[in-house]
Design an enzyme around this catalytic site. Structure first.
Site, PDB file in Angstrom:
ATOM      1  N   ASP A 147      45.924  77.472  56.642  1.00 33.19           N
ATOM      2  CA  ASP A 147      46.497  77.571  57.521  1.00 33.19           C
ATOM      3  C   ASP A 147      46.165  79.094  58.040  1.00 33.19           C
ATOM      4  O   ASP A 147      46.217  80.076  57.432  1.00 33.19           O
ATOM      5  CB  ASP A 147      47.918  77.608  57.178  1.00 33.19           C
ATOM      6  CG  ASP A 147      49.086  77.932  58.157  1.00 33.19           C
ATOM      7  OD1 ASP A 147      49.540  77.155  59.161  1.00 33.19           O
ATOM      8  OD2 ASP A 147      49.622  78.928  58.002  1.00 33.19           O
ATOM      9  N   GLU A 183      42.159  76.318  60.165  1.00 36.65           N
ATOM     10  CA  GLU A 183      42.914  76.476  61.210  1.00 36.65           C
ATOM     11  C   GLU A 183      42.854  77.891  61.901  1.00 36.65           C
ATOM     12  O   GLU A 183      43.510  78.887  61.202  1.00 36.65           O
ATOM     13  CB  GLU A 183      44.506  76.352  61.075  1.00 36.65           C
ATOM     14  CG  GLU A 183      45.278  76.153  62.177  1.00 36.65           C
ATOM     15  CD  GLU A 183      46.914  76.548  62.034  1.00 36.65           C
ATOM     16  OE1 GLU A 183      47.531  76.038  62.864  1.00 36.65           O
ATOM     17  OE2 GLU A 183      46.862  77.546  61.355  1.00 36.65           O
TER      18      GLU A 183
END
Length: 571
Positions: A230, A295
C-alpha cells in the site's frame, strides 16, 4: 490509499529515472502463477459477514471460496485484516503480526489459506508499510524515547517563528492539513502523511526495517502467497526535510495537498531499494514464487521502475484515474500504447490492468452503467494480468451517502461541504449476493455501511445463470484470459474510427480475437473488416450488457452496428 489530488495521469510519457536498478530477472517466468489471469480484490469488511455483526470477516470469505473457483480467478487479495483501532478501517495497524478480532483469528486466516490452497487459489495480503496506528506499542515507546523505538518514527523539532511554534516544514497530509502533529509528551512533531492517528514509520532506521521484514516473512510462513504493498511512494521522505514547491494558481484550498509539488515526500530512490530488499527476503524463503504488487499513484516512469526492483505488478491505474467517461478512443489508445511501450525490456515483465479498487468511485460511476463491462473486457484482451474489485463482476454501482452516514476519515476530514468528492464509502458498500436480508451479506439489518437499495434487482443470484449478464460476461473474460492467443498473440490497438477503439490479438493460422468499443453514446455502423484487417464474418464470443448483440451470433464485420457505449468481443 488514495487522494485524487496526487494523481499523475499515465498518458504523459517521460524518461525513466537514471538511478541504476538491479539486474533484470532471469529469462524464465517459471512459477509465476499470476500470469495471464485475473486477481480479485476482496474488501473484507464488505464481502461476507459470518457472525451477524454487520461487518465482513475471514470466515465469511472462507465460506465463499467456491465462488472464486466458479469465477476461475487465480488469486484474491484481502484489504488489511491486521489488528487495528479501525480509524482508517485497517490501514492504521497496531500489530503487524496479529489479525484484528473483527475479522477473526490467526487460526481463521490459516483455515482460509489452507482451504484456498486446496482449491488451487492463492491468497494475497494487503501490506501497509508507510505508517502504523498511534496505538501501536512502538509509537507509545517512541513517544517516551525508549530505545530502540525512539527512532522508529519520523520526529522533528518545531520551527520557532517570532516566538511561536510551527511545523518543521510545509508538507501536507493526503487527508488534508499539515502532515505534522505536535506531541506534548515528546515535545516534537511527528510526520503523518495520512491521518493524524497514522504516524509515519522511519525506514532510515535499520531496526525498524528488520521488524517490518520479519513481519512479511511471518505471514509467508503462515500461508500468504504474496503482498499488495500500500502507498509505497510515501515510505521515504527527503532526508533534509525541505519545503515542497507551491503549485501556482492551483485553485485548491490551502490545506489541500494538490497545492504542493510533491518532490520531497514521495518517489525517493530509497523506496525502490526497500522493495528490492523485500523481494530478496521473500525469495530467500524458497518454495513457490510469491507475488509483490505495488500501489503507486505516481508518474508512468516512476511506476514502471518498480518492475526492475522486484515488483511483479506495479499497479497500472490508467482505467481508474487516468481515463473517464469523457475520454476518447484516442485517449485510450495513447494510454494503452504508453504503458505497453514503457514496460522495461530484457526481463519477463508483464503488463497489468486495474479495473477498479476500494479507493476510487466504481467503474459504473466513473464511466456510466452502460459501460460497466468495458474495462474488464479490455483487461481480458490486453496482454498480462487483470485486477478486479469485488462487485465489479456483477456491475455494482456506487452509493452516494449523506454526511451523517459518512465514516471514511478522508471524507470526514473534508467536512460537510467537501466530503462528497473525497469520501470512499460509496465504493465500499456490502457485496450484493441476493435479495435476502442486507443483500445476503449479513443476517443483520444494520451493516457497517448501508447496503445499496438497488440490491433487490442488482445482485449475484439474479445474474448467476444468465449468460448475458455482467457476471456471465466476466466468467467468459476470465476463461479468455488464459487462452494461448491472449498469452502470446500479437497485439494491435487500432482506432477503427474516431469513436471506436479496436484491440486485435493474432496468432498465425488462427482466427483473431477482436474487441471493439464504441465510445460514443450513439449507435455507429463501421466496416471493421477493412479498418482492422479481420475476417468479414466472425462470431460473438461475448458482448457488453448494453450492446444488444446476442452471444454466439455471426456478424458481418463489413457492416457492423454497435450501440452507444457498447462493446463486443469477436472470435
Amino acid at each position: 490509499m488514495f487522494h485524487e489530488s496526487v494523481i499523475v495521469c499515465f498518458v504523459a510519457i517521460a524518461a525513466l529515472s537514471s538511478a541504476a536498478p538491479p539486474p533484470p530477472p532471469s529469462s524464465s517466468p517459471s512459477g509465476e502463477w499470476w500470469r495471464d489471469s485475473f486477481i480479485y480484490q476482496v474488501y473484507p469488511r464488505s464481502f461476507k459477514d459470518s457472525n451477524g455483526d454487520g461487518i465482513g470477516d475471514l470466515n465469511g470469505v472462507t465460506s465463499k471460496l467456491d465462488y472464486f473457483v466458479d469465477l476461475n480467478i487465480s488469486a484474491f487479495w484481502l484489504s488489511p485484516i491486521f489488528k487495528s483501532p479501525m480509524v482508517d478501517f485497517g490501514y492504521d495497524i497496531s500489530n503487524f503480526t496479529a489479525i484484528d478480532p473483527i475479522f477473526g483469528t490467526t487460526n481463521d486466516f490459516k483455515k482460509l489459506t489452507t482451504e484456498a490452497h486446496a482449491r488451487g487459489l492463492k491468497v494475497i495480503l494487503d501490506w501497509v508499510p508507510n505508517h502504523s496506528s498511534d496505538e501501536h506499542p512502538w509509537f507509545e515507546k517512541s513517544i517516551k524515547k525508549i530505545k530502540p523505538y525512539d527512532d522508529y518514527y519520523v520526529w522533528k523539532d518545531a520551527k520557532i517563528i517570532n516566538g511561536t511554534r510551527h511545523p518543521p516544514n510545509n508538507w501536507l497530509s493526503i487527508f488534508l492539513g499539515s502532515a505534522w502533529e505536535w506531541n506534548d509528551k515528546r515535545q516534537q512533531y511527528y510526520l503523518h502523511q495520512f491521518a493524524i492517528k497514522q504516524p509515519d514509520l522511519n525506514f532510515r532506521n535499520a531496526a525498524l526495517r528488520k521488524e517490518m521484514e520479519d513481519a512479511l516473512v511471518f505471514w509467508v510462513k503462515n500461508g500468504a502467497d504474496g503482498f499488495r504493498i500500500d502507498s509505497i511512494p510515501y515510505v521515504y521522505e527527503d532526508a533534509q526535510f525541505r519545503d515542497e514547491p507551491i503549485v501556482p494558481n492551483s485553485g485548491k484550498p490551502a490545506d489541500d495537498p494538490a497545492t504542493l509539488k510533491h518532490i520531497y515526500t514521495i518517489d525517493q530512490i530509497e523506496t525502490y531499494q526497500l522493495v528490492q530488499a523485500w523481494r530478496n527476503a521473500i525469495d530467500s524463503l524458497g518454495g513457490e514464487k510469491k507475488i509483490l504488487m505495488t500501489e503507486a499513484y505516481t508518474s508512468l516512469p516512476n511506476t514502471v521502475k518498480y518492475y526492475e526492483y522486484g515488483s511483479n505488478v506495479p499497479f497500472n491505474f490508467m482505467f481508474v484515474t487516468g481515463l473517464n467517461n469523457h475520454s476518447t478512443a484516442l485517449d485510450f489508445k495513447r494510454s494503452i500504447d504508453g504503458w505497453i511501450n514503457n514496460i522495461p525490456k530484457g526481463g519477463n515483465y508483464i503488463a497489468n490492468w486495474v479495473v477498479d479498487n476500494h479507493d476510487n468511485p466504481r467503474v459504473t460511476t466513473r464511466f456510466g452503467s452502460l459501460r460497466a463491462d468495458q474495462n474488464s473486457m479490455l483487461a481480458a484482451v490486453l496482454p498480462g494480468l487483470g485486477v478486479i474489485y469485488n462487485g465489479d463482476e456483477i456491475g455494482m454501482e456506487g452509493l452516494q451517502l449523506s454526511w451523517k452516514q459518512t465514516v471514511d476519515p478522508q471524507g470526514c476530514n473534508a467536512g460537510p461541504e467537501r466530503y462528497a468528492s473525497l469520501s470512499r464509502d460509496g465504493e465500499r458498500t456490502p457485496f450484493q449476493w441476493d435479495t435476502t436480508t442486507s443483500a445476503g451479506f449479513s443476517t443483520s439489518n444494520i451493516t457497517w455501511l448501508p447496503v445499496n437499495p438497488n440490491y433487490k434487482t442488482l445482485n449475484l443470484a439474479a445474474q448467476k445463470n444468465v449468460p448475458k449478464s455482467h457476471y456471465g460476461i466476466f466468467k467468459k473474460l476470465v476463461a479468455l484470459k488464459s487462452s494461448e492467443i491472449i498469452k502470446s498473440g500479437e497485439l494491435q490497438v487500432i482506432l477503427a474510427t474516431d469513436k471506436v477503439l479496436g484491440v486485435v490479438r493474432r496468432l498465425p493460422n488462427t482466427t483473431p480475437i477482436v474487441l471493439l468499443i464504441n465510445f460514443s453514446n450513439d449507435a455507429i455502423q463501421i466496416d471493421a473488416s477493412a479498418w482492422m484487417n479481420i475476417p468479414s464474418n466472425m462470431s460473438v464470443y461475448t458482448s457488453s450488457v448494453s450492446s444488444n448483440i446476442s452471444l454466439g451470433a455471426h456478424l458481418d464485420t463489413t457492416s457492423l452496428k454497435l450501440n452507444g457505449a457498447s462493446a463486443v468481443i469477436l472470435a
